[in-house]
Scaffold this active site. Structure first.
Site, PDB file in Angstrom:
ATOM      1  N   ARG A   5      -6.458   2.097  -1.535  1.00  0.00           N
ATOM      2  CA  ARG A   5      -5.763   2.957  -2.502  1.00  0.00           C
ATOM      3  C   ARG A   5      -6.494   2.986  -3.844  1.00  0.00           C
ATOM      4  O   ARG A   5      -6.446   3.977  -4.554  1.00  0.00           O
ATOM      5  CB  ARG A   5      -4.316   2.461  -2.656  1.00  0.00           C
ATOM      6  CG  ARG A   5      -4.240   1.018  -3.047  1.00  0.00           C
ATOM      7  CD  ARG A   5      -2.899   0.371  -2.680  1.00  0.00           C
ATOM      8  NE  ARG A   5      -2.766   0.124  -1.239  1.00  0.00           N
ATOM      9  CZ  ARG A   5      -1.687  -0.396  -0.677  1.00  0.00           C
ATOM     10  NH1 ARG A   5      -0.639  -0.716  -1.391  1.00  0.00           N
ATOM     11  NH2 ARG A   5      -1.630  -0.579   0.635  1.00  0.00           N
ATOM     12  N   LYS A  59      -8.624 -11.900   4.719  1.00  0.00           N
ATOM     13  CA  LYS A  59      -7.890 -11.701   5.967  1.00  0.00           C
ATOM     14  C   LYS A  59      -8.068 -12.915   6.876  1.00  0.00           C
ATOM     15  O   LYS A  59      -9.001 -13.709   6.697  1.00  0.00           O
ATOM     16  CB  LYS A  59      -8.442 -10.460   6.693  1.00  0.00           C
ATOM     17  CG  LYS A  59      -8.087  -9.132   6.049  1.00  0.00           C
ATOM     18  CD  LYS A  59      -8.678  -7.989   6.863  1.00  0.00           C
ATOM     19  CE  LYS A  59      -8.420  -6.640   6.201  1.00  0.00           C
ATOM     20  NZ  LYS A  59      -7.004  -6.238   6.222  1.00  0.00           N
TER      21      LYS A  59
HETATM   22  N1  BES Z   1      -7.945  -1.763   5.982  1.00  0.00           N
HETATM   23  C1  BES Z   1      -6.666  -2.354   5.821  1.00  0.00           C
HETATM   24  C2  BES Z   1      -5.592  -1.665   6.653  1.00  0.00           C
HETATM   25  C3  BES Z   1      -5.696  -1.826   8.144  1.00  0.00           C
HETATM   26  C4  BES Z   1      -5.021  -2.836   8.795  1.00  0.00           C
HETATM   27  C5  BES Z   1      -6.411  -0.902   8.909  1.00  0.00           C
HETATM   28  C6  BES Z   1      -5.103  -2.943  10.168  1.00  0.00           C
HETATM   29  C7  BES Z   1      -6.509  -1.021  10.266  1.00  0.00           C
HETATM   30  C8  BES Z   1      -5.846  -2.029  10.900  1.00  0.00           C
HETATM   31  C9  BES Z   1      -6.220  -2.301   4.361  1.00  0.00           C
HETATM   32  O1  BES Z   1      -7.237  -2.330   3.428  1.00  0.00           O
HETATM   33  C10 BES Z   1      -5.335  -3.463   4.139  1.00  0.00           C
HETATM   34  O2  BES Z   1      -5.782  -4.558   4.301  1.00  0.00           O
HETATM   35  N2  BES Z   1      -4.097  -3.201   3.781  1.00  0.00           N
HETATM   36  C11 BES Z   1      -3.148  -4.232   3.564  1.00  0.00           C
HETATM   37  C12 BES Z   1      -2.280  -3.814   2.387  1.00  0.00           C
HETATM   38  C13 BES Z   1      -1.371  -4.898   1.883  1.00  0.00           C
HETATM   39  C14 BES Z   1      -2.171  -6.033   1.293  1.00  0.00           C
HETATM   40  C15 BES Z   1      -0.447  -4.299   0.853  1.00  0.00           C
HETATM   41  C16 BES Z   1      -2.305  -4.392   4.815  1.00  0.00           C
HETATM   42  O3  BES Z   1      -2.022  -3.410   5.500  1.00  0.00           O
HETATM   43  O4  BES Z   1      -1.950  -5.526   5.130  1.00  0.00           O
HETATM   44 ZN    ZN Z   2      -7.839  -4.277   2.877  1.00  0.00          ZN
END
Ligand code: BES
Ligand code: ZN
Ligand code: ZN
Length: 517
Positions: free
Chosen positions: A361, A287
């Site tokens: 997931r 991230k």
């Molecule tokens: N934990 C994150 C989702 C999230 C984002 C929670 C912002 C709270 C605030 C999750 O694991 C994630 O990173 N999801 C990705 C999925 C994508 C790579 C398909 C996302 O939402 O960008």
């Molecule tokens: Zn994630």
């Protein structure tokens, strides 16, 4: 804060603060507010006109008086008059909001003993027990602060006692029942909030499991914790892959509630499955710095499950309830799982990894399979799953996906009682095409479009035909600033609705979901 009821005349008791209320547009107060007005020589009526007080929900006025309290006590009492808004719009969630606002108003004066009437319980026409429950919930949720890491704790000026005053003695048993429930719901939510707010250096997967074990002991739930070796034996290639990049080893937590009067022939079991990523760096698909700052909250689903299990143990339920939490840290390292990896899950299904940040997931896939192996006949998963959910719904509704209309309806009835908001996404089979893989059964990302839906549906692949609900709390698990009875930081979303659902399911209702989807 101690909470209790008292059969008394509000104008005659010894307290620091007296909280009364007014519906919007009322200039001559009645009921208990009228009694306080008369005892203070018409102060409330005078202030209504002097301060052009309208009685809007959230509005309040206050003054100090020596005219309340036991005869000759000559004490100074602060009177707070809370606006309730229009009478025909006032509802149970309004009680929670007013209670949160009033506890904050009382606390700001350093009050130790607070007396309040039950908003909506008199002229408001709400059920006295439900109104008392909502009042206690709103007050305790609204008073929440997280200051464990502050050298100087603001908690020192917390009120000691909240007293619900009622002059009709016949209403007291109903009030007491409401108070007891409200305390359990709010304290369990605050317990979950603490866990979410705890920084990731103090909450590894092992520490999360420790918290679950301690909770189990406290409230009488059996708790089993699996380590990596046991996961390997069960074939949990998804959960293990996410864990492999971190020096903090994974855990799989199982908490079990068994009903007191269990019907031995009943196979019904509700599973609550919560995403427990104690920190989500994104892994190798790392991230941005900004995207990572809030990722200690990525175990909010796990906290909601634990908070709900705590409340369910206290209240009791007719069906067996299990809590399942896959606890991992998602980190980049030489040992990390990679984009391109193909993982074999406990179910036997294979997942091609295209983005290591879509880890929730994958761990939930194994956790749902584990829940089914433990006898779950209905599953609710709750997860901070996708940023896409905030794009779809903002932070006003939690996203919901389900494969079963009856279960969904039953869940929404529970949500109606708690005031938590959920919105169901469509699940047309066409969405599933987005996560077909060339090399494995599925891939772990379905693209940007409809990301909250495909993310949820991937988890659903592992629930099969079992009645299943997925809750995406990515946008509702925390708040940037306090709002009604939610504080800044963790909200504890899900605890109350999961508890309400589990404790109101009758034996036989889960079987009925399966019969008519
Ligand atoms: N934990 C994150 C989702 C999230 C984002 C929670 C912002 C709270 C605030 C999750 O694991 C994630 O990173 N999801 C990705 C999925 C994508 C790579 C398909 C996302 O939402 O960008
Ligand atoms: Zn994630
Ligand atoms: Zn995550």
């Amino acid at each position: 804060m101690l909470v209790r009821s008292l059969h008394a005349d509000l104008t005659q008791i010894k307290t620091d603060v007296v909280i009364v209320n007014l519906f919007e547009g009322v200039t001559v107060p009645g009921g208990a507010t009228g009694a306080v007005d008369r005892a203070t020589g018409g102060m409330i009526r005078r202030l209504i006109s002097l301060e052009s007080f309208e009685g809007k929900l959230g509005e309040h006025l206050s003054f100090y008086t020596e005219k309340l309290g036991p005869q000759g006590a000559s004490q100074i009492t602060k009177v707070v008059v809370m606006g309730l808004g229009p009478k025909d719009e006032f509802d149970i969630d309004g009680v929670r909001r007013v209670a949160a606002a009033s506890i904050k108003a009382a606390r700001s004066t350093g009050a130790k003993r607070i007396a309040t009437i039950v908003h909506g319980g008199g002229i408001g026409g709400l059920d006295p027990s439900q109104a008392a429950e909502a009042l206690v919930e709103g007050a305790l949720l609204g008073a929440y602060r997280f200051s464990r890491y502050k050298s100087e704790s603001p908690q020192a000026d917390d009120p000691e006692e909240l007293i619900l005053v009622e002059n009709e003695s016949s209403k007291l048993p109903a009030l007491d029942a409401g108070i007891a429930r409200g305390q359990i719901f709010a304290e369990s939510t605050n317990w979950a909030r603490d866990l979410v707010n705890t920084p990731p250096n103090d909450l590894s997967p092992a520490q999360l499991a420790e918290a679950a074990r301690a909770l189990g002991e406290e409230v009488g739930l059996s708790c089993t914790v699996l380590d990596a070796e046991e996961m390997r034996r069960l074939g949990m290639g998804g959960l293990l892959a996410i864990a492999q990049g971190s020096v903090n080893a994974p855990r799989l937590i199982l908490l079990e509630y068994t009903p007191k009067q269990v019907d031995p022939s009943s196979k019904e079991c509700l599973a609550l499955v919560g995403k427990g990523v104690t920190f989500d760096s994104g892994g190798l698909s790392i991230k941005s710095a900004d995207g990572m700052t809030a990722m200690k909250n990525d175990m909010a689903g796990a906290a909601a499950v634990l908070g709900a299990m705590r409340a369910i143990a206290r209240i009791g339920a007719e069906v067996r309830v299990i809590g399942v939490i896959p606890a991992v840290e998602n980190m980049p390292s030489g040992a990390s799982y990679r984009p391109g990896d193909v993982l074999r899950t406990m179910s036997g299904k294979t997942i091609e990894v295209l983005n290591t940040d879509a880890e929730g997931r994958i761990i939930l896939a194994d956790a749902v399979s584990y829940a089914l192996s433990q006898g779950a006949t209905a599953v609710v998963d709750i997860a901070t799953l996708t940023g896409a959910c905030e794009i779809a719904l903002g932070n006003v509704f939690t996203g919901l996906i389900s494969n079963n209309d009856s279960f969904y309806q039953r869940f929404m009835e529970a949500a109606e009682q708690t005031g938590e908001r959920f919105w169901r996404f469509p699940t047309h089979p066409e969405y599933k095409e987005q996560y077909k893989s060339d090399v494995a059964d599925i891939k772990n990302v379905g693209g940007r479009s409809g990301g909250a839906i495909t993310g949820g549906l991937i988890i659903g692949e592992f629930a099969g035909a079992t009645p299943w609900i997925h809750l995406d709390i990515a946008a509702t698990a925390t708040r940037g600033k306090s709002h009604h009875y939610d504080p800044k930081g963790a909200t504890g979303v899900g605890v109350r609705t999961l508890t309400q659902l589990a404790t109101t399911l009758k034996s036989g209702s889960i079987e009925a979901f399966t019969a008519q989807p």
